[in-house]
Design a protein around this motif. Structure first.
Motif, PDB file in Angstrom:
ATOM      1  N   SER A 132       0.818  -1.224   0.000  1.00 42.25           N
ATOM      2  CA  SER A 132       0.000   0.000   0.000  1.00 42.25           C
ATOM      3  C   SER A 132       0.843   1.262   0.000  1.00 42.25           C
ATOM      4  CB  SER A 132      -0.966   0.017   1.194  1.00 42.25           C
ATOM      5  OG  SER A 132      -1.921  -1.016   1.064  1.00 42.25           O
ATOM      6  N   ARG A 133       2.057   1.169  -0.523  1.00 40.69           N
ATOM      7  CA  ARG A 133       2.909   2.342  -0.633  1.00 40.69           C
ATOM      8  C   ARG A 133       2.463   3.239  -1.776  1.00 40.69           C
ATOM      9  NH1 ARG A 133       8.855  -0.586  -0.162  1.00 40.69           N
ATOM     10  NH2 ARG A 133       8.637  -1.286   2.002  1.00 40.69           N
ATOM     11  N   GLY A 134       2.805   4.506  -1.639  1.00 36.25           N
ATOM     12  CA  GLY A 134       2.517   5.442  -2.715  1.00 36.25           C
ATOM     13  C   GLY A 134       3.517   5.256  -3.842  1.00 36.25           C
ATOM     14  N   ASN A 135       3.007   5.103  -5.053  1.00 35.38           N
ATOM     15  CA  ASN A 135       3.854   4.924  -6.216  1.00 35.38           C
ATOM     16  C   ASN A 135       3.509   5.951  -7.280  1.00 35.38           C
ATOM     17  OD1 ASN A 135       5.526   2.101  -6.246  1.00 35.38           O
ATOM     18  ND2 ASN A 135       3.688   1.929  -4.979  1.00 35.38           N
ATOM     19  N   VAL A 136       4.475   6.189  -8.160  1.00 35.97           N
ATOM     20  CA  VAL A 136       4.258   7.136  -9.250  1.00 35.97           C
ATOM     21  C   VAL A 136       4.883   6.569 -10.515  1.00 35.97           C
ATOM     22  CG1 VAL A 136       6.364   8.455  -8.715  1.00 35.97           C
ATOM     23  CG2 VAL A 136       4.516   9.538  -9.998  1.00 35.97           C
ATOM     24  N   MET A 137       4.254   6.834 -11.634  1.00 39.20           N
ATOM     25  CA  MET A 137       4.835   6.493 -12.929  1.00 39.20           C
ATOM     26  C   MET A 137       4.332   7.492 -13.966  1.00 39.20           C
ATOM     27  SD  MET A 137       2.847   3.071 -14.294  1.00 39.20           S
ATOM     28  CE  MET A 137       3.720   2.003 -13.184  1.00 39.20           C
ATOM     29  N   SER A 138       5.022   7.543 -15.089  1.00 33.96           N
ATOM     30  CA  SER A 138       4.618   8.445 -16.165  1.00 33.96           C
ATOM     31  C   SER A 138       4.088   7.630 -17.328  1.00 33.96           C
ATOM     32  CB  SER A 138       5.798   9.310 -16.620  1.00 33.96           C
ATOM     33  OG  SER A 138       6.881   8.500 -17.046  1.00 33.96           O
ATOM     34  N   GLY A 139       3.200   8.234 -18.098  1.00 31.80           N
ATOM     35  CA  GLY A 139       2.584   7.549 -19.228  1.00 31.80           C
ATOM     36  C   GLY A 139       2.492   8.451 -20.433  1.00 31.80           C
ATOM     37  N   ASN A 155       8.391   3.220 -15.870  1.00 28.65           N
ATOM     38  CA  ASN A 155       9.258   3.761 -14.822  1.00 28.65           C
ATOM     39  C   ASN A 155       8.536   3.928 -13.492  1.00 28.65           C
ATOM     40  OD1 ASN A 155      11.336   3.991 -16.746  1.00 28.65           O
ATOM     41  ND2 ASN A 155      10.601   6.016 -17.352  1.00 28.65           N
ATOM     42  N   LYS A 156       7.969   2.832 -13.002  1.00 25.48           N
ATOM     43  CA  LYS A 156       7.322   2.871 -11.698  1.00 25.48           C
ATOM     44  C   LYS A 156       8.341   3.209 -10.615  1.00 25.48           C
ATOM     45  CE  LYS A 156       5.052  -0.089  -8.302  1.00 25.48           C
ATOM     46  NZ  LYS A 156       4.528  -1.426  -7.993  1.00 25.48           N
ATOM     47  N   THR A 157       7.990   4.146  -9.737  1.00 26.12           N
ATOM     48  CA  THR A 157       8.890   4.601  -8.686  1.00 26.12           C
ATOM     49  C   THR A 157       8.117   4.751  -7.377  1.00 26.12           C
ATOM     50  OG1 THR A 157      10.156   5.870 -10.302  1.00 26.12           O
ATOM     51  CG2 THR A 157      10.511   6.403  -7.991  1.00 26.12           C
ATOM     52  N   THR A 158       8.648   4.155  -6.295  1.00 22.96           N
ATOM     53  CA  THR A 158       8.087   4.424  -4.973  1.00 22.96           C
ATOM     54  C   THR A 158       8.565   5.799  -4.544  1.00 22.96           C
ATOM     55  OG1 THR A 158       8.110   2.088  -4.395  1.00 22.96           O
ATOM     56  CG2 THR A 158       7.911   3.642  -2.589  1.00 22.96           C
ATOM     57  N   TYR A 159       7.635   6.718  -4.289  1.00 22.94           N
ATOM     58  CA  TYR A 159       8.039   8.105  -4.150  1.00 22.94           C
ATOM     59  C   TYR A 159       8.127   8.614  -2.716  1.00 22.94           C
ATOM     60  CZ  TYR A 159       3.084   9.465  -3.683  1.00 22.94           C
ATOM     61  OH  TYR A 159       1.797   9.604  -3.282  1.00 22.94           O
ATOM     62  N   PHE A 160       7.901   7.744  -1.719  1.00 24.18           N
ATOM     63  CA  PHE A 160       8.180   8.215  -0.374  1.00 24.18           C
ATOM     64  C   PHE A 160       8.905   7.108   0.387  1.00 24.18           C
ATOM     65  CE2 PHE A 160       4.080   6.200   0.131  1.00 24.18           C
ATOM     66  CZ  PHE A 160       4.134   5.578   1.372  1.00 24.18           C
ATOM     67  N   ARG A 198       2.434  14.925   3.544  1.00 22.87           N
ATOM     68  CA  ARG A 198       3.776  15.053   3.000  1.00 22.87           C
ATOM     69  C   ARG A 198       3.694  15.413   1.522  1.00 22.87           C
ATOM     70  NH1 ARG A 198       5.995   9.311   5.496  1.00 22.87           N
ATOM     71  NH2 ARG A 198       5.624   9.809   7.697  1.00 22.87           N
ATOM     72  N   ALA A 199       4.825  15.808   0.983  1.00 24.57           N
ATOM     73  CA  ALA A 199       4.860  16.149  -0.445  1.00 24.57           C
ATOM     74  C   ALA A 199       6.216  15.786  -1.021  1.00 24.57           C
ATOM     75  CB  ALA A 199       4.586  17.636  -0.657  1.00 24.57           C
ATOM     76  N   ARG A 200       6.223  15.416  -2.285  1.00 25.70           N
ATOM     77  CA  ARG A 200       7.447  15.134  -3.019  1.00 25.70           C
ATOM     78  C   ARG A 200       7.358  15.795  -4.392  1.00 25.70           C
ATOM     79  NH1 ARG A 200      10.728  10.844  -1.089  1.00 25.70           N
ATOM     80  NH2 ARG A 200      10.780  11.173   1.160  1.00 25.70           N
ATOM     81  N   VAL A 201       8.532  16.147  -4.921  1.00 19.04           N
ATOM     82  CA  VAL A 201       8.615  16.702  -6.269  1.00 19.04           C
ATOM     83  C   VAL A 201       9.054  15.594  -7.219  1.00 19.04           C
ATOM     84  CG1 VAL A 201       9.818  18.336  -7.762  1.00 19.04           C
ATOM     85  CG2 VAL A 201       9.091  19.029  -5.476  1.00 19.04           C
ATOM     86  N   PHE A 202       8.377  15.485  -8.343  1.00 22.24           N
ATOM     87  CA  PHE A 202       8.671  14.445  -9.326  1.00 22.24           C
ATOM     88  C   PHE A 202       8.799  15.077 -10.700  1.00 22.24           C
ATOM     89  CE2 PHE A 202       7.073  11.396 -12.523  1.00 22.24           C
ATOM     90  CZ  PHE A 202       8.016  10.405 -12.369  1.00 22.24           C
ATOM     91  N   ARG A 203       9.846  14.686 -11.416  1.00 21.11           N
ATOM     92  CA  ARG A 203      10.036  15.163 -12.787  1.00 21.11           C
ATOM     93  C   ARG A 203      10.196  13.954 -13.700  1.00 21.11           C
ATOM     94  NH1 ARG A 203      14.606  19.296 -13.361  1.00 21.11           N
ATOM     95  NH2 ARG A 203      12.942  20.797 -12.954  1.00 21.11           N
ATOM     96  N   PRO A 204       9.310  13.781 -14.669  1.00 19.65           N
ATOM     97  CA  PRO A 204       9.451  12.655 -15.590  1.00 19.65           C
ATOM     98  C   PRO A 204      10.598  12.878 -16.566  1.00 19.65           C
ATOM     99  CG  PRO A 204       7.659  14.052 -16.298  1.00 19.65           C
ATOM    100  CD  PRO A 204       8.128  14.603 -14.970  1.00 19.65           C
TER     101      PRO A 204
END
Length: 244
Positions: free
Chosen positions: A157-164, A175-180, A214-220
């Motif tokens: 149940s972790r937060g994940n991010v990817m670009s499409g 490019n799935k990435t766990t972001y925290f 919380r917050a994170r910055v993500f750049r694809p």
């Protein structure tokens, strides 16, 4: 399912009349604006039709809105629907939890034509059982990519991010990435900073650390250039000797 047009004037807003676009109960509504056609696309879970994922096109005229016919994009129980619009390809991406397929994360591409909408085949981007939840999806114009953040039930149940990216009438997420750092993620929200060319992902863990936001910055990843019509001088095109 009901819609209403709001008109902003200064610091006030006024509304037209309510219009029903779906006579049955609906949930998981997500609305996008198609800048190419000037239409509204609403994606929703049609509880009155076996909770199928459904889309419908709306046309605003003055303070009123009218709708075409609903079109199903998933003949199965669909929930947690999020969507956004790709202004470069003039297409919408809809992500959803496919409850009829072990709650896997899935996506379709929508194309608006007149008052109708058509959909691509379903694409799976999160394959684990109970894997998709509480997501947000935003189109990032600098990279021309969609940013997707979600709670991955198949990954603790972790937060994940990817670009499409949209290719043709389909979408591919990479490019799935766990972001925290640690722990579960309860809710995700994305804002696009077009000046800095980054995405800001806000999220709230359900336990640990007092449930603080919380917050994170993500750049694809993308390829950019500073070449413009004003700084290109031209080609030196002639027969030159070495060193000339």
């Amino acid at each position: 399912g009901t819609a209403i047009v709001g008109t902003v004037s200064g610091t006030s807003i006024s509304f037209g009349s309510e219009v029903v676009y779906e006579s049955a109960n609906v949930t998981s509504n997500s609305t996008t604006f198609d800048t190419s056609s000037g239409k509204i696309l609403i994606a929703y879970r049609d509880v009155g039709n076996s909770s199928y994922g459904t889309g419908i096109v709306g046309t605003v005229s003055g303070t009123s809105i009218s709708f075409g016919s609903p079109t199903v994009f998933r003949t199965g129980t669909s929930s947690q629907i999020e969507s956004d619009y790709d202004s470069a390809n003039n297409k919408h991406v809809i992500v959803f939890e496919d409850e009829s397929s072990s709650q896997i994360g899935s996506a379709v591409v929508a194309t608006v034509s007149g008052t109708s909408v058509s959909f691509s085949s379903k694409v799976v981007f999160s394959h684990g059982a109970s894997s998709f939840g509480r997501a947000d999806l935003k189109y990032e114009p600098t990279s021309g990519k969609f940013i997707l953040a979600w709670r991955d039930g198949g990954d603790g149940s972790r937060g994940n991010v990817m670009s499409g990216s949209i290719v043709g009438t389909s979408v591919t997420f990479t490019n799935k990435t766990t972001y925290f750092d640690d722990g579960e993620s309860a809710w995700q929200g994305i804002s696009i900073d077009t000046d800095q060319k980054v995405s800001v992902i806000g999220y709230g863990p359900p336990n640990g650390d007092g449930g603080k936001g919380r917050a994170r910055v993500f750049r694809p990843a993308y390829t950019g250039t500073n070449l413009t019509a004003n700084n290109f001088l031209g080609f030196s095109d002639a027969a030159y000797s070495d060193g000339a």
